[in-house]
Scaffold this motif. Structure first.
Motif, PDB file in Angstrom:
ATOM      1  N   ASP A   1      -8.090  -0.326 -17.096  1.00 44.77           N
ATOM      2  CA  ASP A   1      -7.254  -0.880 -18.170  1.00 44.77           C
ATOM      3  C   ASP A   1      -6.122   0.069 -18.578  1.00 44.77           C
ATOM      4  OD1 ASP A   1      -8.778  -3.187 -18.263  1.00 44.77           O
ATOM      5  OD2 ASP A   1     -10.206  -2.320 -19.700  1.00 44.77           O
ATOM      6  N   ARG A   2      -6.057   1.262 -17.962  1.00 43.38           N
ATOM      7  CA  ARG A   2      -5.038   2.235 -18.336  1.00 43.38           C
ATOM      8  C   ARG A   2      -4.304   2.709 -17.090  1.00 43.38           C
ATOM      9  NH1 ARG A   2      -7.813   6.120 -22.986  1.00 43.38           N
ATOM     10  NH2 ARG A   2      -8.253   4.435 -24.473  1.00 43.38           N
ATOM     11  N   ILE A   3      -3.175   2.139 -16.838  1.00 43.69           N
ATOM     12  CA  ILE A   3      -2.295   2.588 -15.763  1.00 43.69           C
ATOM     13  C   ILE A   3      -0.936   2.892 -16.387  1.00 43.69           C
ATOM     14  CG2 ILE A   3      -3.503   1.292 -13.962  1.00 43.69           C
ATOM     15  CD1 ILE A   3      -1.380  -0.861 -14.182  1.00 43.69           C
ATOM     16  N   TYR A   4      -0.140   3.726 -15.713  1.00 47.06           N
ATOM     17  CA  TYR A   4       1.106   4.222 -16.309  1.00 47.06           C
ATOM     18  C   TYR A   4       2.269   4.005 -15.347  1.00 47.06           C
ATOM     19  CZ  TYR A   4      -2.386   6.501 -19.224  1.00 47.06           C
ATOM     20  OH  TYR A   4      -3.461   6.748 -20.032  1.00 47.06           O
ATOM     21  N   PRO A   5       3.434   3.682 -15.893  1.00 50.01           N
ATOM     22  CA  PRO A   5       4.607   3.506 -15.030  1.00 50.01           C
ATOM     23  C   PRO A   5       4.915   4.793 -14.277  1.00 50.01           C
ATOM     24  CG  PRO A   5       5.047   2.614 -17.226  1.00 50.01           C
ATOM     25  CD  PRO A   5       3.749   3.366 -17.314  1.00 50.01           C
ATOM     26  N   GLY A   6       5.289   4.652 -13.011  1.00 49.41           N
ATOM     27  CA  GLY A   6       5.609   5.795 -12.169  1.00 49.41           C
ATOM     28  C   GLY A   6       4.473   6.209 -11.258  1.00 49.41           C
ATOM     29  N   GLN A   7       3.249   5.733 -11.528  1.00 48.10           N
ATOM     30  CA  GLN A   7       2.120   6.058 -10.654  1.00 48.10           C
ATOM     31  C   GLN A   7       2.248   5.284  -9.340  1.00 48.10           C
ATOM     32  OE1 GLN A   7      -1.127   4.990 -13.397  1.00 48.10           O
ATOM     33  NE2 GLN A   7      -1.792   7.144 -13.329  1.00 48.10           N
ATOM     34  N   THR A   8       1.985   5.980  -8.250  1.00 53.51           N
ATOM     35  CA  THR A   8       2.004   5.340  -6.932  1.00 53.51           C
ATOM     36  C   THR A   8       0.557   5.133  -6.489  1.00 53.51           C
ATOM     37  OG1 THR A   8       4.097   6.398  -6.362  1.00 53.51           O
ATOM     38  CG2 THR A   8       2.770   5.531  -4.547  1.00 53.51           C
ATOM     39  N   ILE A   9       0.226   3.881  -6.210  1.00 51.20           N
ATOM     40  CA  ILE A   9      -1.154   3.532  -5.849  1.00 51.20           C
ATOM     41  C   ILE A   9      -1.173   2.888  -4.477  1.00 51.20           C
ATOM     42  CG2 ILE A   9      -1.868   3.272  -8.265  1.00 51.20           C
ATOM     43  CD1 ILE A   9      -1.557   0.266  -7.949  1.00 51.20           C
ATOM     44  N   ARG A  10      -2.383   2.822  -3.901  1.00 55.63           N
ATOM     45  CA  ARG A  10      -2.563   2.201  -2.594  1.00 55.63           C
ATOM     46  C   ARG A  10      -3.039   0.769  -2.777  1.00 55.63           C
ATOM     47  NH1 ARG A  10      -4.580   7.333  -2.341  1.00 55.63           N
ATOM     48  NH2 ARG A  10      -6.685   6.569  -2.880  1.00 55.63           N
ATOM     49  N   ILE A  11      -2.553  -0.102  -1.938  1.00 63.44           N
ATOM     50  CA  ILE A  11      -2.971  -1.509  -1.955  1.00 63.44           C
ATOM     51  C   ILE A  11      -3.687  -1.762  -0.618  1.00 63.44           C
ATOM     52  CG2 ILE A  11      -2.244  -3.906  -2.232  1.00 63.44           C
ATOM     53  CD1 ILE A  11      -1.617  -2.156  -4.651  1.00 63.44           C
ATOM     54  N   PRO A  12      -5.036  -1.718  -0.628  1.00 60.49           N
ATOM     55  CA  PRO A  12      -5.760  -1.909   0.632  1.00 60.49           C
ATOM     56  C   PRO A  12      -5.855  -3.390   0.978  1.00 60.49           C
ATOM     57  CG  PRO A  12      -7.319  -1.577  -1.129  1.00 60.49           C
ATOM     58  CD  PRO A  12      -5.964  -1.457  -1.748  1.00 60.49           C
ATOM     59  N   PRO A  13      -6.088  -3.719   2.244  1.00 58.52           N
ATOM     60  CA  PRO A  13      -6.312  -5.124   2.597  1.00 58.52           C
ATOM     61  C   PRO A  13      -7.667  -5.582   2.084  1.00 58.52           C
ATOM     62  CG  PRO A  13      -6.596  -3.733   4.510  1.00 58.52           C
ATOM     63  CD  PRO A  13      -6.109  -2.835   3.424  1.00 58.52           C
ATOM     64  N   LEU A  14      -7.774  -6.871   1.879  1.00 61.91           N
ATOM     65  CA  LEU A  14      -9.056  -7.403   1.418  1.00 61.91           C
ATOM     66  C   LEU A  14     -10.101  -7.263   2.524  1.00 61.91           C
ATOM     67  CD1 LEU A  14      -7.982 -10.680  -0.448  1.00 61.91           C
ATOM     68  CD2 LEU A  14      -8.835  -8.564  -1.470  1.00 61.91           C
ATOM     69  N   PRO A  15     -11.337  -6.953   2.163  1.00 62.04           N
ATOM     70  CA  PRO A  15     -12.384  -6.822   3.185  1.00 62.04           C
ATOM     71  C   PRO A  15     -12.720  -8.185   3.800  1.00 62.04           C
ATOM     72  CG  PRO A  15     -13.305  -6.575   0.967  1.00 62.04           C
ATOM     73  CD  PRO A  15     -11.815  -6.652   0.802  1.00 62.04           C
TER      74      PRO A  15
ATOM     75  N   GLU B   1      -2.768  -4.648   6.167  1.00 65.43           N
ATOM     76  CA  GLU B   1      -2.652  -3.204   6.298  1.00 65.43           C
ATOM     77  C   GLU B   1      -2.563  -2.575   4.912  1.00 65.43           C
ATOM     78  OE1 GLU B   1       0.701  -2.378   8.706  1.00 65.43           O
ATOM     79  OE2 GLU B   1      -0.143  -3.283  10.541  1.00 65.43           O
ATOM     80  N   MET B   2      -2.833  -1.287   4.853  1.00 67.89           N
ATOM     81  CA  MET B   2      -2.730  -0.519   3.616  1.00 67.89           C
ATOM     82  C   MET B   2      -1.251  -0.402   3.233  1.00 67.89           C
ATOM     83  SD  MET B   2      -4.482   1.195   1.303  1.00 67.89           S
ATOM     84  CE  MET B   2      -6.038   1.599   2.101  1.00 67.89           C
ATOM     85  N   GLN B   3      -0.965  -0.652   1.934  1.00 70.26           N
ATOM     86  CA  GLN B   3       0.392  -0.529   1.414  1.00 70.26           C
ATOM     87  C   GLN B   3       0.379   0.351   0.172  1.00 70.26           C
ATOM     88  OE1 GLN B   3       2.781  -4.147   1.247  1.00 70.26           O
ATOM     89  NE2 GLN B   3       1.095  -5.288   2.214  1.00 70.26           N
ATOM     90  N   THR B   4       1.548   0.755  -0.240  1.00 68.20           N
ATOM     91  CA  THR B   4       1.681   1.534  -1.478  1.00 68.20           C
ATOM     92  C   THR B   4       2.577   0.765  -2.461  1.00 68.20           C
ATOM     93  OG1 THR B   4       3.587   2.727  -0.580  1.00 68.20           O
ATOM     94  CG2 THR B   4       1.413   3.725  -0.268  1.00 68.20           C
ATOM     95  N   TYR B   5       2.340   1.073  -3.740  1.00 69.55           N
ATOM     96  CA  TYR B   5       3.095   0.367  -4.796  1.00 69.55           C
ATOM     97  C   TYR B   5       3.283   1.319  -5.967  1.00 69.55           C
ATOM     98  CZ  TYR B   5       4.238  -2.964  -8.509  1.00 69.55           C
ATOM     99  OH  TYR B   5       4.837  -3.620  -9.550  1.00 69.55           O
ATOM    100  N   THR B   6       4.476   1.357  -6.529  1.00 72.52           N
ATOM    101  CA  THR B   6       4.768   2.189  -7.698  1.00 72.52           C
ATOM    102  C   THR B   6       4.693   1.318  -8.940  1.00 72.52           C
ATOM    103  OG1 THR B   6       6.202   3.622  -6.383  1.00 72.52           O
ATOM    104  CG2 THR B   6       6.442   3.719  -8.779  1.00 72.52           C
ATOM    105  N   ILE B   7       3.837   1.718  -9.856  1.00 72.28           N
ATOM    106  CA  ILE B   7       3.598   0.922 -11.062  1.00 72.28           C
ATOM    107  C   ILE B   7       4.864   0.928 -11.935  1.00 72.28           C
ATOM    108  CG2 ILE B   7       2.200   0.737 -13.148  1.00 72.28           C
ATOM    109  CD1 ILE B   7      -0.082   2.020 -11.563  1.00 72.28           C
ATOM    110  N   LYS B   8       5.187  -0.248 -12.474  1.00 74.72           N
ATOM    111  CA  LYS B   8       6.342  -0.409 -13.368  1.00 74.72           C
ATOM    112  C   LYS B   8       5.855  -0.754 -14.765  1.00 74.72           C
ATOM    113  CE  LYS B   8       7.908  -3.614 -10.737  1.00 74.72           C
ATOM    114  NZ  LYS B   8       8.721  -4.713 -10.165  1.00 74.72           N
TER     115      LYS B   8
ATOM    116  N   ALA C   1      -9.936   1.614  -4.615  1.00 70.38           N
ATOM    117  CA  ALA C   1      -9.167   2.362  -3.626  1.00 70.38           C
ATOM    118  C   ALA C   1      -8.349   3.476  -4.260  1.00 70.38           C
ATOM    119  CB  ALA C   1      -8.253   1.410  -2.861  1.00 70.38           C
ATOM    120  N   ASN C   2      -8.266   3.518  -5.602  1.00 74.47           N
ATOM    121  CA  ASN C   2      -7.412   4.511  -6.267  1.00 74.47           C
ATOM    122  C   ASN C   2      -8.162   5.241  -7.381  1.00 74.47           C
ATOM    123  OD1 ASN C   2      -4.410   3.954  -5.256  1.00 74.47           O
ATOM    124  ND2 ASN C   2      -5.398   1.957  -5.520  1.00 74.47           N
ATOM    125  N   ARG C   3      -9.460   5.510  -7.200  1.00 73.10           N
ATOM    126  CA  ARG C   3     -10.217   6.218  -8.224  1.00 73.10           C
ATOM    127  C   ARG C   3      -9.709   7.635  -8.438  1.00 73.10           C
ATOM    128  NH1 ARG C   3     -14.855   4.633 -10.561  1.00 73.10           N
ATOM    129  NH2 ARG C   3     -15.737   2.607  -9.984  1.00 73.10           N
TER     130      ARG C   3
END
Length: 224
Positions: free
Chosen positions: A210-224, A169-176, A201-203
């Motif tokens: 190569d550039r992500i920042y702490p505090g961003q909340t992204i989606r973690i989709p299931p593998l196809p 299932e689709m999940q969310t994750y906050t970057i650290k 999934a997070n365009r």
């Protein structure tokens, strides 16, 4: 025929007259007083009625001119004066008997100590090893045997580790801090090279993988 008196005789008469005049004026009396002067020494003899009279007579002779010494031993006290003088002298204190000699107490009997136990002689040590020591050195030591494992433990160690099951299932994750998309893909998918699935999934949030920042909340989709 006229008699000439010597110088000493004249001096004797002079001293006699001085003593008698002095004692008479003071109410003292000397019986049969005789004065002899010879080469500066005056010898007095007679009997005095008191010790005070005797001392005055001696003093008069000492003060006379030319007198160097007065011998008053023959000048005695009368019997009554002697008794009075003896009564005036206090009796001598009795001499206490010698105190008993303190003797040292008898010495304590010497304590008998038990004789020391004889020291056992240790056997002589030689520089050569004994036969038992040589046999122990020549005997080969047993090789260590591997400890047997329980069948269940051995079976578990032989089985390969199970792969991480992909998310269904689709999940969310906050970057650290310290995260990367590859690290996040490894955590959720078990494979770091699946990071592009997360990026696609997070365009709308991530512009560069190569550039992500702490505090961003992204989606973690299931593998196809």
């Amino acid at each position: 025929m006229a008699f000439f008196k010597s110088r000493d005789e004249k001096k004797s008469e002079e001293i006699y007259k001085i003593i008698m005049d002095t004692l008479k004026n003071r109410g003292n009396q000397v019986y049969d007083l005789k004065v002899e002067f010879q080469e500066g020494v005056v010898t007095l003899s007679g009997v005095c009625d008191s010790e005070a009279t005797r001392k005055k007579a001696i003093l008069c002779a000492e003060l006379a001119e030319g007198v160097k010494k007065v011998n008053s031993d023959p000048l005695l006290l009368s019997e009554a004066a002697a008794q009075e003088q003896a009564a005036a002298v206090p009796p001598a204190a009795p001499v206490s008997p010698n105190p008993p000699i303190q003797t040292a107490p008898p010495a304590a009997p010497s304590v008998q100590t038990a004789p020391a136990a004889p020291v056992s002689e240790s056997p002589l040590e030689t520089g050569f090893p004994s036969a038992e020591a040589e046999a122990a050195e020549l005997k080969p030591s047993p090789e260590p045997q591997p400890s047997p494992q329980a069948p269940e433990t051995a079976a578990r160690s032989a089985q390969p580790s199970e792969p991480v099951q992909p998310q269904a299932e689709m999940q969310t994750y906050t970057i650290k801090s310290g995260d990367t998309l590859s690290k996040i893909a490894k955590q959720f998918y078990g494979q770091a090279n699946k990071y592009m699935v997360i990026f696609e999934a997070n365009r709308d949030v991530i512009k560069d993988p190569d550039r992500i920042y702490p505090g961003q909340t992204i989606r973690i989709p299931p593998l196809p």
